[in-house]
Write an enzyme that holds these catalytic residues in place. Structure first.
Site, PDB file in Angstrom:
ATOM      1  N   ARG A  68       0.771  -1.403  -0.099  1.00 47.23           N
ATOM      2  CA  ARG A  68       0.119   0.202   0.010  1.00 47.23           C
ATOM      3  C   ARG A  68       0.640   1.073   0.096  1.00 47.23           C
ATOM      4  O   ARG A  68       0.305   2.154  -0.245  1.00 47.23           O
ATOM      5  CB  ARG A  68      -1.121   0.001   1.167  1.00 47.23           C
ATOM      6  CG  ARG A  68      -2.303  -1.031   0.770  1.00 47.23           C
ATOM      7  CD  ARG A  68      -3.181  -1.058   1.919  1.00 47.23           C
ATOM      8  NE  ARG A  68      -2.788  -1.698   3.214  1.00 47.23           N
ATOM      9  CZ  ARG A  68      -2.870  -2.864   3.652  1.00 47.23           C
ATOM     10  NH1 ARG A  68      -3.287  -3.395   2.949  1.00 47.23           N
ATOM     11  NH2 ARG A  68      -2.235  -2.821   5.026  1.00 47.23           N
ATOM     12  N   GLU A 105       4.348 -10.498  14.326  1.00 53.91           N
ATOM     13  CA  GLU A 105       3.503 -11.142  15.575  1.00 53.91           C
ATOM     14  C   GLU A 105       4.101 -12.853  15.650  1.00 53.91           C
ATOM     15  O   GLU A 105       4.170 -13.158  16.938  1.00 53.91           O
ATOM     16  CB  GLU A 105       2.163 -11.021  15.494  1.00 53.91           C
ATOM     17  CG  GLU A 105       1.730  -9.594  15.895  1.00 53.91           C
ATOM     18  CD  GLU A 105       1.260  -8.757  14.438  1.00 53.91           C
ATOM     19  OE1 GLU A 105       0.601  -9.487  13.559  1.00 53.91           O
ATOM     20  OE2 GLU A 105       1.745  -7.829  14.537  1.00 53.91           O
TER      21      GLU A 105
END
Length: 183
Positions: A68, A105
């Site tokens: 993006r 994560e």
């Protein structure tokens, strides 16, 4: 009609961001920036607000992070009279690259930049859509810093403040996010 103030523009942009509950996994409130791009009014407003901050900074290269960061990065580069440089996932860039590994994560990931994309004379704006935990942008910052550029600015459209992604960066790094959300 009276032009909007910066605060009014930012509120308009914040209200244009779409919230997608439970995406990509249950419990996540995904902040979807795509509505900012699909209408001329929001895209133009977003471009204006992003450029306000960087027009007189001498930016020579805008670095966008896959994927993006590839939307507003080239637009900002064009408007600032700068070049655009992509940072991509491994195996996507055809020439010699520098690589940086970073923690996610669940595990690690890597990003790459062409070795000849930046020089010591460049003033760089690194752009991405969202600052969450900060791992990807911090890796991008480290890649750019290792290339010995003159100065680095870091920019996001959205910051998820509760995730404290800014904490990864040295205090002297100029980090700007247009819109803040709590998670």
């Amino acid at each position: 009609m009276k032009p909007l103030t910066k605060e009014e523009k930012l509120l308009f942009l914040k209200n244009t961001v779409r919230n997608i509950p439970d995406f990509p996994i249950p419990g996540i409130q995904f902040k979807d920036v795509t509505p900012l791009f699909n209408k001329k009014e929001s895209l133009s407003t977003l471009t204006d607000v992003l450029l306000e901050e960087y027009t007189n900074k001498g930016i020579t290269k805008v670095v966008g992070i896959e994927s993006r960061g590839f939307i507003m990065g080239p637009i900002m580069a064009l408007e600032l009279g700068a070049g655009f440089v992509p940072i991509r996932k491994p195996g996507k860039l055809p020439a010699e690259v520098f690589e940086e590994e970073y923690e996610k994560e669940y595990g690690t990931d890597k990003i790459q930049i062409h070795k000849d994309a930046l020089s010591k004379d460049d003033i760089v704006l690194i752009h991405d859509d969202l600052l969450a935990t900060g791992g990807t942008m911090f890796a991008a910052y480290n890649l750019v810093k290792k290339m010995g550029v003159k100065n680095i600015y870091v920019n996001f459209i959205i910051e998820l403040e509760d995730l404290k992604g800014r904490a990864l960066f040295p205090k002297d790094v100029d980090i700007k996010a247009l819109i803040q959300f709590s998670v």
